[in-house]
Design an enzyme around this catalytic site. Structure first.
Site, PDB file in Angstrom:
ATOM      1  N   ARG A 183      11.728   7.218  30.160  1.00 25.56           N
ATOM      2  CA  ARG A 183      10.347   7.220  28.878  1.00 25.56           C
ATOM      3  C   ARG A 183      10.566   5.622  28.796  1.00 25.56           C
ATOM      4  NH1 ARG A 183       7.949  11.693  25.700  1.00 25.56           N
ATOM      5  NH2 ARG A 183       6.402  10.350  24.968  1.00 25.56           N
ATOM      6  N   CYS A 240       9.889   8.341  18.370  1.00 22.51           N
ATOM      7  CA  CYS A 240       9.953   8.580  19.470  1.00 22.51           C
ATOM      8  C   CYS A 240       8.523   8.497  19.923  1.00 22.51           C
ATOM      9  CB  CYS A 240      10.345  10.046  18.781  1.00 22.51           C
ATOM     10  SG  CYS A 240       8.823  11.190  18.185  1.00 22.51           S
TER      11      CYS A 240
END
Length: 284
Positions: A183, A240
């Site tokens: 990611r 995040c």
């Protein structure tokens, strides 16, 4: 007072302690009902369910009409009312757990510290450790009388998206991204339609804080592993996908004796909502 982690044996001794509140934070980003369904099947005796999407997050769109991320912080007053509804007082010991290495329980840990409540710990190893220790699970639930927790000065720091933007030029602080490396590199479009990371951010996948058994590494090892990422915690920003798993890195830093890093609550989901903000891909 337990302020970071607690083991299953210690928790088992306080299941009937009126001054302890246990909260089940299980969740699945792909299935919003999974946490509550799992709680109904079985949970630690006396535990109450904490919903990551509703109890531990606020409105996705702010009063200014801007998108704040997938899991923006709840209003402080609203959070206090939620905590009171769980029976939490100013002197309550809170224990949060999940079945995911602490990735969701750490969010509750951080939120309580955000409103100034230090007596909160995450069950180290979560439900896996609980059951491995031979501890029982139950299906019955019981409510508690409302608590009287009051808002106190925050024990943690946050930064806004504007501060993160300003830091692109100043480079006074190091952004640390808690997402999985694919990611971070921009290679997982299923979860992040706009992939990549904030330019200059470093990657510390939250699961790297754990041993193979799913418990937190010891303080010395965590300290050594975080050391290459930034010079001092006060100059670090944890982020995040949506401000949830970044709290796991913040908990790990606290365990390591490295407090002081800030949370960017909106994180990647807020960052990419504005196409004018730059995006980097690949490895840093």
């Amino acid at each position: 007072m337990h302020t970071t982690l607690i083991d299953a044996a210690t928790l088992s001794q306080h299941l009937n302690d009126p001054k302890w509140v246990i909260l089940d934070c299980r969740h699945d980003l792909m299935n919003p009902n999974a946490g509550r369904d799992s709680f109904a099947i079985g949970h630690i005796a006396g535990a109450q369910f904490a919903n990551v999407d509703t109890d531990l997050s606020g409105a996705k769109v702010g009063a200014d009409g801007k998108f704040r991320g997938r899991h923006p912080l709840p209003g402080r007053a609203a959070l206090i009312e939620t905590l009171r509804g769980w029976g939490i007082d100013d002197d309550t010991q809170v224990v949060a757990y999940d079945a995911h290495g602490g990735m969701f329980a750490a969010r509750l840990w951080w939120l309580l510290r955000w409103v100034g409540h230090p007596a909160v710990a995450v069950l180290d190893g979560g439900l896996v450790a609980w059951q491995a220790a031979g501890q029982a699970m139950v299906t019955q639930t019981a409510g508690r009388a409302p608590g009287n927790i009051s808002e106190q000065p925050s024990l943690v720091a946050t930064v806004s998206v504007d501060e993160v933007v300003a830091n692109l030029a100043a480079q006074a602080r190091t952004v640390v991204d808690a997402r999985a490396n694919d990611r971070y590199r921009g290679e997982n479009e299923t979860i992040d339609p706009v992939g990549g990371h904030i330019p200059g951010a470093k990657n510390r996948f939250f699961k790297d804080n754990l041993t193979a058994e799913g418990r937190f590494k010891d303080a010395a090892q965590l300290k050594a592993e975080f050391a290459p990422l930034f010079a001092e915690p006060a100059k670090a920003i944890m982020q995040c996908g949506s401000g949830v798993t970044a709290c796991h890195n913040l908990l790990a830093l606290e365990v390591a004796g490295l407090p002081g890093a800030a949370l960017y609550p909106g994180s990647w989901s807020e960052w990419v909502a504005d196409p004018g903000r730059p995006v980097a891909t690949g490895s840093n």
